[in-house]
Scaffold this active site. Structure first.
Site, PDB file in Angstrom:
ATOM      1  N   HIS A 178      -9.762   0.633 -10.796  1.00 39.65           N
ATOM      2  CA  HIS A 178      -9.293   1.578  -9.768  1.00 39.65           C
ATOM      3  C   HIS A 178      -7.843   1.982  -9.997  1.00 39.65           C
ATOM      4  CE1 HIS A 178      -8.210   3.210  -5.843  1.00 39.65           C
ATOM      5  NE2 HIS A 178      -7.370   2.219  -5.643  1.00 39.65           N
ATOM      6  N   PHE A 179      -6.972   0.994 -10.248  1.00 40.74           N
ATOM      7  CA  PHE A 179      -5.582   1.437 -10.351  1.00 40.74           C
ATOM      8  C   PHE A 179      -5.219   1.957 -11.736  1.00 40.74           C
ATOM      9  CE2 PHE A 179      -4.842  -3.298 -10.358  1.00 40.74           C
ATOM     10  CZ  PHE A 179      -4.213  -3.436 -11.584  1.00 40.74           C
ATOM     11  N   HIS A 180      -6.107   1.757 -12.708  1.00 36.72           N
ATOM     12  CA  HIS A 180      -5.839   2.458 -13.969  1.00 36.72           C
ATOM     13  C   HIS A 180      -6.274   3.914 -13.895  1.00 36.72           C
ATOM     14  CE1 HIS A 180      -4.801  -1.484 -15.547  1.00 36.72           C
ATOM     15  NE2 HIS A 180      -4.137  -0.810 -16.467  1.00 36.72           N
ATOM     16  N   TYR A 232       1.543   5.073  -2.541  1.00 40.51           N
ATOM     17  CA  TYR A 232       1.835   6.473  -2.190  1.00 40.51           C
ATOM     18  C   TYR A 232       3.218   6.897  -2.638  1.00 40.51           C
ATOM     19  CZ  TYR A 232      -2.599   6.431   0.064  1.00 40.51           C
ATOM     20  OH  TYR A 232      -3.928   6.320   0.272  1.00 40.51           O
ATOM     21  N   ARG A 242     -10.650 -10.177 -12.216  1.00 40.03           N
ATOM     22  CA  ARG A 242      -9.391  -9.601 -12.693  1.00 40.03           C
ATOM     23  C   ARG A 242      -8.403 -10.743 -12.922  1.00 40.03           C
ATOM     24  NH1 ARG A 242      -6.083  -6.932  -7.565  1.00 40.03           N
ATOM     25  NH2 ARG A 242      -4.534  -6.690  -9.208  1.00 40.03           N
ATOM     26  N   ARG A 243      -7.258 -10.453 -13.482  1.00 43.15           N
ATOM     27  CA  ARG A 243      -6.179 -11.427 -13.734  1.00 43.15           C
ATOM     28  C   ARG A 243      -6.689 -12.685 -14.439  1.00 43.15           C
ATOM     29  NH1 ARG A 243      -5.740 -11.190  -7.745  1.00 43.15           N
ATOM     30  NH2 ARG A 243      -4.192  -9.647  -7.122  1.00 43.15           N
ATOM     31  N   HIS A 279       0.831  -1.205   0.000  1.00 39.48           N
ATOM     32  CA  HIS A 279       0.000   0.000   0.000  1.00 39.48           C
ATOM     33  C   HIS A 279       0.861   1.250   0.000  1.00 39.48           C
ATOM     34  CE1 HIS A 279      -3.410   2.543   0.058  1.00 39.48           C
ATOM     35  NE2 HIS A 279      -2.712   3.286   0.885  1.00 39.48           N
TER      36      HIS A 279
HETATM   37 FE1  HAS Z   1      -5.874   1.949  -4.146  1.00 33.80          FE
HETATM   38  C1  HAS Z   1      -6.085  -1.470  -4.569  1.00 33.80           C
HETATM   39  C2  HAS Z   1      -7.896   1.775  -1.411  1.00 33.80           C
HETATM   40  C3  HAS Z   1      -5.544   5.352  -3.654  1.00 33.80           C
HETATM   41  C4  HAS Z   1      -3.352   2.019  -6.475  1.00 33.80           C
HETATM   42  N1  HAS Z   1      -4.911   0.560  -5.306  1.00 33.80           N
HETATM   43  C5  HAS Z   1      -5.161  -0.789  -5.343  1.00 33.80           C
HETATM   44  C6  HAS Z   1      -4.278  -1.430  -6.286  1.00 33.80           C
HETATM   45  C7  HAS Z   1      -3.479  -0.434  -6.789  1.00 33.80           C
HETATM   46  C8  HAS Z   1      -3.892   0.797  -6.183  1.00 33.80           C
HETATM   47  C9  HAS Z   1      -2.350  -0.617  -7.781  1.00 33.80           C
HETATM   48  O1  HAS Z   1      -8.927  -0.438   0.464  1.00 33.80           O
HETATM   49  C10 HAS Z   1      -4.300  -2.911  -6.662  1.00 33.80           C
HETATM   50  C11 HAS Z   1      -3.274  -3.723  -6.006  1.00 33.80           C
HETATM   51  C12 HAS Z   1      -3.380  -5.143  -6.502  1.00 33.80           C
HETATM   52  O2  HAS Z   1      -2.796  -5.448  -7.544  1.00 33.80           O
HETATM   53  O3  HAS Z   1      -4.078  -5.927  -5.877  1.00 33.80           O
HETATM   54  N2  HAS Z   1      -6.631   3.313  -2.817  1.00 33.80           N
HETATM   55  C13 HAS Z   1      -7.438   3.029  -1.776  1.00 33.80           C
HETATM   56  C14 HAS Z   1      -7.765   4.259  -1.054  1.00 33.80           C
HETATM   57  C15 HAS Z   1      -7.108   5.274  -1.701  1.00 33.80           C
HETATM   58  C16 HAS Z   1      -6.385   4.664  -2.792  1.00 33.80           C
HETATM   59  C17 HAS Z   1      -8.631   4.394   0.147  1.00 33.80           C
HETATM   60  N3  HAS Z   1      -4.714   3.405  -4.919  1.00 33.80           N
HETATM   61  C18 HAS Z   1      -4.732   4.736  -4.585  1.00 33.80           C
HETATM   62  C19 HAS Z   1      -3.731   5.440  -5.339  1.00 33.80           C
HETATM   63  C20 HAS Z   1      -3.110   4.495  -6.140  1.00 33.80           C
HETATM   64  C21 HAS Z   1      -3.735   3.230  -5.863  1.00 33.80           C
HETATM   65  C22 HAS Z   1      -3.460   6.908  -5.241  1.00 33.80           C
HETATM   66  C23 HAS Z   1      -2.003   4.633  -7.117  1.00 33.80           C
HETATM   67  C24 HAS Z   1      -1.338   5.708  -7.381  1.00 33.80           C
HETATM   68  N4  HAS Z   1      -6.835   0.462  -3.205  1.00 33.80           N
HETATM   69  C25 HAS Z   1      -7.564   0.581  -2.070  1.00 33.80           C
HETATM   70  C26 HAS Z   1      -7.980  -0.754  -1.610  1.00 33.80           C
HETATM   71  C27 HAS Z   1      -7.450  -1.675  -2.498  1.00 33.80           C
HETATM   72  C28 HAS Z   1      -6.747  -0.887  -3.489  1.00 33.80           C
HETATM   73  C29 HAS Z   1      -8.779  -1.114  -0.445  1.00 33.80           C
HETATM   74  C30 HAS Z   1      -7.573  -3.216  -2.421  1.00 33.80           C
HETATM   75  C31 HAS Z   1      -8.702  -3.690  -3.169  1.00 33.80           C
HETATM   76  C32 HAS Z   1      -8.785  -5.193  -3.233  1.00 33.80           C
HETATM   77  O4  HAS Z   1      -9.765  -5.744  -2.737  1.00 33.80           O
HETATM   78  O5  HAS Z   1      -7.872  -5.860  -3.766  1.00 33.80           O
HETATM   79  C33 HAS Z   1      -7.102   6.742  -1.276  1.00 33.80           C
HETATM   80  O6  HAS Z   1      -5.784   7.147  -1.062  1.00 33.80           O
HETATM   81  C34 HAS Z   1      -7.769   7.649  -2.233  1.00 33.80           C
HETATM   82  C35 HAS Z   1      -7.839   9.072  -1.699  1.00 33.80           C
HETATM   83  C36 HAS Z   1      -8.099  10.066  -2.786  1.00 33.80           C
HETATM   84  C37 HAS Z   1      -9.117  10.913  -2.821  1.00 33.80           C
HETATM   85  C38 HAS Z   1      -9.256  11.858  -3.992  1.00 33.80           C
HETATM   86  C39 HAS Z   1      -8.738  13.258  -3.689  1.00 33.80           C
HETATM   87  C40 HAS Z   1      -8.880  14.136  -4.906  1.00 33.80           C
HETATM   88  C41 HAS Z   1      -7.960  15.036  -5.309  1.00 33.80           C
HETATM   89  C42 HAS Z   1      -8.231  15.851  -6.558  1.00 33.80           C
HETATM   90  C43 HAS Z   1      -9.043  17.056  -6.241  1.00 33.80           C
HETATM   91  C44 HAS Z   1      -9.385  17.840  -7.468  1.00 33.80           C
HETATM   92  C45 HAS Z   1      -9.880  19.080  -7.460  1.00 33.80           C
HETATM   93  C46 HAS Z   1     -10.250  19.722  -8.742  1.00 33.80           C
HETATM   94  C47 HAS Z   1     -10.092  19.829  -6.212  1.00 33.80           C
HETATM   95  C48 HAS Z   1     -10.125  10.980  -1.760  1.00 33.80           C
HETATM   96  C49 HAS Z   1      -6.690  15.301  -4.561  1.00 33.80           C
HETATM   97  C50 HAS Z   1      -9.245  20.754  -9.190  1.00 33.80           C
HETATM   98  C51 HAS Z   1      -9.934  21.874  -9.905  1.00 33.80           C
HETATM   99  C52 HAS Z   1      -9.608  22.354 -11.135  1.00 33.80           C
HETATM  100  C53 HAS Z   1     -10.299  23.527 -11.680  1.00 33.80           C
HETATM  101  C54 HAS Z   1      -8.611  21.710 -11.993  1.00 33.80           C
HETATM  102 CU    CU Z   2      -3.931   0.005  -0.633  1.00 33.49          CU
END
Ligand code: HAS
Ligand code: CU
Length: 566
Positions: free
Chosen positions: A389-391, A242, A454-455, A238
């Site tokens: 999700h991860f794409h 980050y 998946r996979r 995890h």
């Molecule tokens: Fe994830 C699985 C939970 C973030 C990557 N994640 C994965 C896997 C990958 C991955 C590669 O809880 C698969 C691993 C595998 O092969 O099995 N993930 C989360 C959570 C977050 C999260 C809670 N993941 C990421 C990020 C990744 C990433 C970032 C890559 C870079 N993920 C999971 C969980 C799994 C998981 C489970 C396991 C699932 C399973 O069952 O196998 C959080 O960090 C997300 C927080 C982000 C936000 C969004 C904030 C928005 C922002 C933009 C704001 C835009 C504005 C607009 C204000 C809440 C900062 C601007 C305005 C303009 C005018 C331009």
């Molecule tokens: Cu994770």
């Protein structure tokens, strides 16, 4: 000393290089990392194209190549190799730029040792994948077994990246010695935080590889504690996500304000977000194992709660970059509630490409929260929802940001210009990439909810009706994949031009480092007390992991042999 005492703000000073030029020795090091990352991303994309066409039934692979082999190459080359090379190169560049304008010789030496170890490891691992001796996917879950050389290759990549980290620490420590009582420049601070996170987390995958996988794959031991190996993997895994995301955040916080003619909104809040990542990125890995036996649900639930904590710094980031964009838009004359949006430099690919990534992060992050919800995880785990999700996170938010970085970083390094024509092409590239990813990653979420695993390679599941619906979605997903590949060729064209053919610039091109808003408070000293934060990070990880890991070792989950037989 008073821990709340303010430090002298150095951001203003470091921005004073108007005629900044990298030392040739630093340029060579950074370019070496960046170029290898480009090669890896291209090869990984080729594997991606072939595998999505296979999975959708468009293509039958020759007998010497199989779907899982491609999937392993895709995951390893993109998620592990491309990211790590690019990140270490980019972090070195910003550290050199903000810490007195060049790297110390110790930093450089570590950088080169790391580079060669990583290249060697990459070559070894790639060969084993190509010979079909390591078809175990990028998570290399036991009991699938690869050639020991695959694990050795990956271990070299990890150890190499540690030297990258040591190089960054060396530069930082030397700077601190010569600038007593000053807060470090924001970029350097963030690079150090990222590397602390990385070292802490990757130590545990190294333990898995060295003490479990290598002895087992050489045949020195017969059996392996599967659950323990996966738990060690996710201790690292995890935080790995980050390690990809934080460099993108660095770009949003530190470089973009300068590119859009704005200022860094606060000098303390970004530091606090990075400290929160150091603390909360690690004790959450069990959210990848919510459906695995052998771990008590109490520990899973605790880590689900901590996962919600790690969402907070991302929400803080959303708030801060929005504030930075609004301030910049208003400085450029934007009026009214939303008038500032129009004033942002939308035609500048260095901004536009990253913003596409930022916007995609809103649904992508929401999907992460779905994954992390204990009950909902049962619905989505091991389905295409996770691949979606991860794409959207890694392959959109992070990669688009890295594309945007490359458009100015190469010119800064080699003095060639990112011409108007290239900029236009880059905008088209970002649009195509976003459409391709939304089609592919977006639909993967939907079809995952319908149960598509998946996979898994192409199958009609004996002409099953439900599987037929999955297959119809796959057709559009594959179209997304083809659009992405076209976008990949475009960015490759841009890179080759920037590296070799674009006209040489007449003036030095400045490395964009934002200036902190004059009204921002000075960062409190406590934020830079690394030993304290490392201590808290270790303590939190002990709370979350000590007992479950102890139980896995002493008793072993059902069906798996513990270290100590019972
Ligand atoms: Fe994830 C699985 C939970 C973030 C990557 N994640 C994965 C896997 C990958 C991955 C590669 O809880 C698969 C691993 C595998 O092969 O099995 N993930 C989360 C959570 C977050 C999260 C809670 N993941 C990421 C990020 C990744 C990433 C970032 C890559 C870079 N993920 C999971 C969980 C799994 C998981 C489970 C396991 C699932 C399973 O069952 O196998 C959080 O960090 C997300 C927080 C982000 C936000 C969004 C904030 C928005 C922002 C933009 C704001 C835009 C504005 C607009 C204000 C809440 C900062 C601007 C305005 C303009 C005018 C331009
Ligand atoms: Cu994770």
């Amino acid at each position: 000393m008073n821990t709340n005492e303010a430090l002298v703000n150095t951001e203003q000073k470091t921005n004073a290089f108007t005629d900044f030029k990298f030392d040739k020795k630093d340029t060579n090091l950074i370019l070496a990392y960046i170029i290898v990352s480009f090669i890896a991303v291209f090869l990984g994309a080729v594997a991606g194209l072939l595998q999505i066409m296979q999975r959708s039934g468009w293509l039958v692979l020759p007998s010497w190549l199989n779907y899982y082999q491609l999937l392993t190459a895709h995951g390893v080359l993109l998620a592990l190799i491309f990211t790590t090379f690019f990140i270490v190169g980019y972090l070195f560049s910003g550290v050199a730029r903000t810490l007195d304008g060049k790297l110390t010789s110790a930093a450089r030496a570590n950088g080169w040792i790391g580079f060669y170890l990583m290249v060697l490891g990459t070559i070894i691992a790639t060969i084993t994948i190509l010979t079909n001796d390591a078809t175990v996917l990028y998570t290399f879950y036991a009991p699938m077994k690869a050639s020991p050389w695959f694990y050795i290759g990956l271990a070299l990549v990890v150890v190499g990246s540690w030297f990258g980290g040591f190089g960054i620490f060396a530069a930082y420590i030397s700077w601190r010695k010569h600038h007593k009582n000053q807060s470090s420049p924001l970029f350097a601070f963030m690079a150090v935080a990222t590397m602390i996170l990385w070292l802490h987390a990757s130590l545990f995958v190294a333990i898995e590889v060295v003490f479990q996988l290598i002895p087992w794959s050489f045949g020195w031991v017969d059996r392996i504690n599967v659950s323990l190996s996966r738990t060690l993997f996710w201790y690292f895994g995890h935080a790995l996500v980050y390690f990809w995301l934080l460099p993108a955040y660095i770009y949003w916080y530190v470089n973009i304000p300068q590119i859009i003619g704005g200022k860094i909104f606060s000098n303390s809040l970004p530091r606090l977000t990075f400290i929160l990542f150091v603390l909360f990125s690690i004790p959450v890995g069990l959210h990848h194992q919510l459906n695995e036996p052998g771990i008590e649900s109490f520990w899973k639930f605790l880590q689900v709660v901590l996962t919600m904590m790690v969402v907070i710094p991302s929400l803080m980031t959303a708030f801060s970059i929005l504030a930075t964009f609004e301030l910049a838009g208003r400085t450029r004359g934007g009026k009214g509630l939303f008038g500032w949006i129009k004033k942002l430099p939308w035609k500048d690919a260095r901004f536009f490409t990253a913003v596409m990534g930022i916007l995609i992060f809103i649904p992508a992050g929401a999907g992460g929260i779905v994954n992390a919800s204990y009950q909902l995880n049962q619905m989505v785990h091991n389905t295409w929802f996770i691949t979606g999700h991860f794409h959207l996170t890694l392959a959109s938010t992070v990669i688009l940001t890295f594309f945007a970085i490359s458009y100015w970083l190469i010119p800064v390094l080699n003095g060639r210009t990112f011409t108007k024509a290239l900029n236009k092409l880059a905008i088209v590239q970002a649009v195509l990439w976003s459409i391709g990813m939304l089609l592919m990653g977006g639909l993967m979420h939907i079809v995952g909810l319908l149960g598509a695993p998946r996979r898994t390679s192409f199958s009609t599941y004996g002409d099953n009706e439900l599987a037929a619906t999955w297959l119809s979605y796959s057709q559009v997903i594959a179209v997304g994949g083809v659009i992405l590949f076209i976008a990949m060729l475009l960015v490759l064209y841009i890179w080759v031009n920037l590296l070799f053919f674009a006209p040489k610039a007449e003036q030095t091109i400045d490395y964009p480092i934002g200036v902190v808003n004059e009204q921002a408070e000075h960062p409190p000293r406590i934020l830079e007390r690394w030993t304290f934060w490392i201590g808290v990070s270790i303590a939190l990880s002990l709370v979350a992991y000590l007992i479950p890991i102890y139980q896995l070792i002493m008793y072993g989950p059902p069906g798996s042999l513990p270290f100590r037989s019972w």
